[in-house]
Design a protein around this motif. Structure first.
Motif, mmCIF file in Angstrom:
data_model
loop_
_atom_site.group_PDB
_atom_site.id
_atom_site.type_symbol
_atom_site.label_atom_id
_atom_site.label_comp_id
_atom_site.label_asym_id
_atom_site.label_seq_id
_atom_site.Cartn_x
_atom_site.Cartn_y
_atom_site.Cartn_z
ATOM 1 N N TYR A 1 -9.052 12.247 -2.208
ATOM 2 C CA TYR A 1 -9.779 10.884 -2.108
ATOM 3 C C TYR A 1 -8.919 9.858 -1.014
ATOM 4 O O TYR A 1 -7.812 9.878 -0.818
ATOM 5 C CB TYR A 1 -9.239 10.005 -3.409
ATOM 6 N N GLN A 2 -9.919 9.936 0.210
ATOM 7 C CA GLN A 2 -9.486 9.175 1.231
ATOM 8 C C GLN A 2 -10.322 8.352 1.702
ATOM 9 O O GLN A 2 -11.640 8.176 1.428
ATOM 10 C CB GLN A 2 -9.800 10.393 2.433
ATOM 11 N N GLU A 3 -9.489 6.977 2.054
ATOM 12 C CA GLU A 3 -10.443 5.678 2.689
ATOM 13 C C GLU A 3 -9.677 5.328 4.026
ATOM 14 O O GLU A 3 -8.286 5.007 3.685
ATOM 15 C CB GLU A 3 -10.307 4.792 1.541
ATOM 16 N N LYS A 4 -10.508 4.959 4.825
ATOM 17 C CA LYS A 4 -10.036 4.437 6.052
ATOM 18 C C LYS A 4 -9.885 2.801 5.779
ATOM 19 O O LYS A 4 -10.675 2.441 5.147
ATOM 20 C CB LYS A 4 -11.006 4.558 7.282
ATOM 21 N N ILE A 5 -8.687 2.119 6.034
ATOM 22 C CA ILE A 5 -8.388 0.737 5.833
ATOM 23 C C ILE A 5 -8.092 -0.024 7.168
ATOM 24 O O ILE A 5 -7.392 0.598 8.021
ATOM 25 C CB ILE A 5 -7.343 0.603 4.777
ATOM 26 N N THR A 6 -8.135 -1.133 6.997
ATOM 27 C CA THR A 6 -7.889 -2.082 8.014
ATOM 28 C C THR A 6 -6.796 -3.267 7.546
ATOM 29 O O THR A 6 -7.099 -3.869 6.257
ATOM 30 C CB THR A 6 -8.968 -3.031 8.785
ATOM 31 N N LEU A 7 -5.699 -3.433 7.747
ATOM 32 C CA LEU A 7 -4.719 -4.559 7.210
ATOM 33 C C LEU A 7 -5.274 -5.732 7.526
ATOM 34 O O LEU A 7 -5.421 -6.082 8.783
ATOM 35 C CB LEU A 7 -3.232 -4.135 7.710
ATOM 36 N N ARG B 1 3.512 -4.496 4.775
ATOM 37 C CA ARG B 1 4.783 -4.695 6.076
ATOM 38 C C ARG B 1 4.520 -3.907 7.213
ATOM 39 O O ARG B 1 5.014 -4.396 8.073
ATOM 40 C CB ARG B 1 6.083 -5.058 5.203
ATOM 41 N N SER B 2 4.228 -2.554 6.821
ATOM 42 C CA SER B 2 4.282 -1.386 8.001
ATOM 43 C C SER B 2 2.942 -1.225 8.068
ATOM 44 O O SER B 2 1.850 -1.227 7.251
ATOM 45 C CB SER B 2 5.086 -0.421 7.569
ATOM 46 N N GLN B 3 2.584 -0.674 9.412
ATOM 47 C CA GLN B 3 1.232 -0.163 9.665
ATOM 48 C C GLN B 3 0.546 0.775 8.929
ATOM 49 O O GLN B 3 1.397 1.670 8.478
ATOM 50 C CB GLN B 3 0.952 0.050 11.186
ATOM 51 N N LYS B 4 -0.664 0.651 8.357
ATOM 52 C CA LYS B 4 -1.266 1.798 7.895
ATOM 53 C C LYS B 4 -2.773 1.828 8.071
ATOM 54 O O LYS B 4 -3.501 0.596 7.977
ATOM 55 C CB LYS B 4 -1.042 1.678 6.146
ATOM 56 N N VAL C 1 0.775 -1.115 -0.076
ATOM 57 C CA VAL C 1 -0.008 -0.091 0.197
ATOM 58 C C VAL C 1 0.933 1.364 0.020
ATOM 59 O O VAL C 1 0.493 2.173 1.044
ATOM 60 C CB VAL C 1 -0.896 -0.174 1.245
ATOM 61 N N GLY C 2 1.901 1.327 -1.133
ATOM 62 C CA GLY C 2 2.686 2.386 -1.447
ATOM 63 C C GLY C 2 1.901 3.444 -2.113
ATOM 64 O O GLY C 2 0.921 3.379 -2.399
ATOM 65 N N ALA C 3 2.711 4.059 -3.096
ATOM 66 C CA ALA C 3 1.972 4.968 -3.975
ATOM 67 C C ALA C 3 1.089 4.411 -5.009
ATOM 68 O O ALA C 3 0.023 4.685 -5.107
ATOM 69 C CB ALA C 3 3.014 5.767 -4.690
#
Length: 293
Positions: free
Chosen positions: A48-54, A33-36, A11-13
């Motif tokens: 454009y914004q979206e809340k996500i859960t890994l 691999r890192s928290q997001k 979930v990078g660029a």
């Protein structure tokens, strides 16, 4: 539209931009691999914004599609997760720079389940840690049923998916340009204003010439006028234009050299073609931003 389970790995660029272009009917699962906790992409003053859960790759679900948005050097550290996520019937899209994108994924699934994707979507990380998308994304894929299925995953108003007859040539043409451009900007530390210098354009031409020879040996149909087109193009690059390689160097990140000049160098050796400049570039940039012993 059929509701599918789609995994986004990385979930990078690119992963951030691509995930926001998927049709809203699908269920999305994020792996990183890192928290997001959120994705924020800015394009033409729209946010454009979206809340996500890994999701946990150790407890995978049966994904219909897995979109792999990792850089080449990140694949080795993702082997365990990929082996868990890719099931027998999972379709896989590999979205990154370079060629031969299928090869590292063949250990997990059959070739007919893997789609190589060439993305054109300049995206920059902002000071607020958001992504600035510079134009509407475009993904080029080979013309086949798998790519037709892939195209249906997306909202066509937000992204352009182009099926091309000669994907090999199209992919090589992008690699030839981006590797020569990226290397010069990365090593000089400057933006495209540097191409005003005739000596720099001559260096660009020599790097491109090596890559064209290798591309043709690999079966790409590089037309005779391609070199002249690129030389004319670099004269008109915006002076402030940068490359992903330059940005990675400035940000202290690993340079994606093996996916660019490195693959040209290695394939040159395979075909016994001299690629002295690409060899030199690879030798220098593979050490950039690496930990010292």
């Amino acid at each position: 539209m059929q509701n599918l389970k789609i995994g986004i790995f990385g979930v990078g660029a690119i992963g951030s931009v691509v995930s926001l272009k998927l049709d809203a009917s699908h269920n999305k699962y994020y792996y990183n691999r890192s928290q997001k906790t959120e994705i924020v992409v800015v394009h033409q003053e729209e946010v454009y914004q979206e809340k996500i859960t890994l999701s946990n790759s150790d407890a995978p679900i049966d994904l219909d599609w897995l979109l792999i948005c990792l850089k080449e050097y990140q694949l080795a550290g993702a082997e365990k997760a990929l082996s868990s996520l890719i099931k027998q019937n999972t379709k896989v899209a590999v979205i990154r720079n370079g060629i031969r994108l299928k090869e590292p994924i063949l250990k997990y699934t059959r070739s007919e389940n893997i789609l190589e994707c060439m993305i054109d979507c300049p995206t920059q990380l902002t000071a607020s840690n958001h992504y600035h998308q510079l134009r509407k994304p475009k993904i080029l894929v080979a013309q086949n049923q798998l790519s037709a299925d892939f195209k249906k995953l997306f909202d066509p108003t937000k992204i352009e998916i182009l099926q091309v007859d000669d994907y090999t040539t199209t992919n090589w043409e992008k690699l030839i340009e981006s590797s020569a451009l990226g290397a010069i900007l990365c090593l000089s530390g400057e933006s495209c204003w540097i191409f005003k210098d005739e000596n720099v354009r001559e260096l660009f031409q020599k790097i491109v010439k090596e890559a064209i020879e290798v591309a043709r040996a690999e079966g790409a149909n590089i037309r005779e006028g391609f070199m002249l087109e690129l030389l004319e193009k670099v004269k008109h690059y915006p002076a402030s234009k940068e490359s992903s390689m330059l940005i990675d160097r400035r940000m202290g990140r690993t340079i994606e050299i093996n996916a660019k000049n490195g693959v040209i160098s290695s394939l040159g050796k395979k075909h016994q073609i001299k690629t002295e400049l690409n060899d030199l570039i690879t030798t220098l940039l593979k050490h950039t931003n690496q930990q010292r012993d």
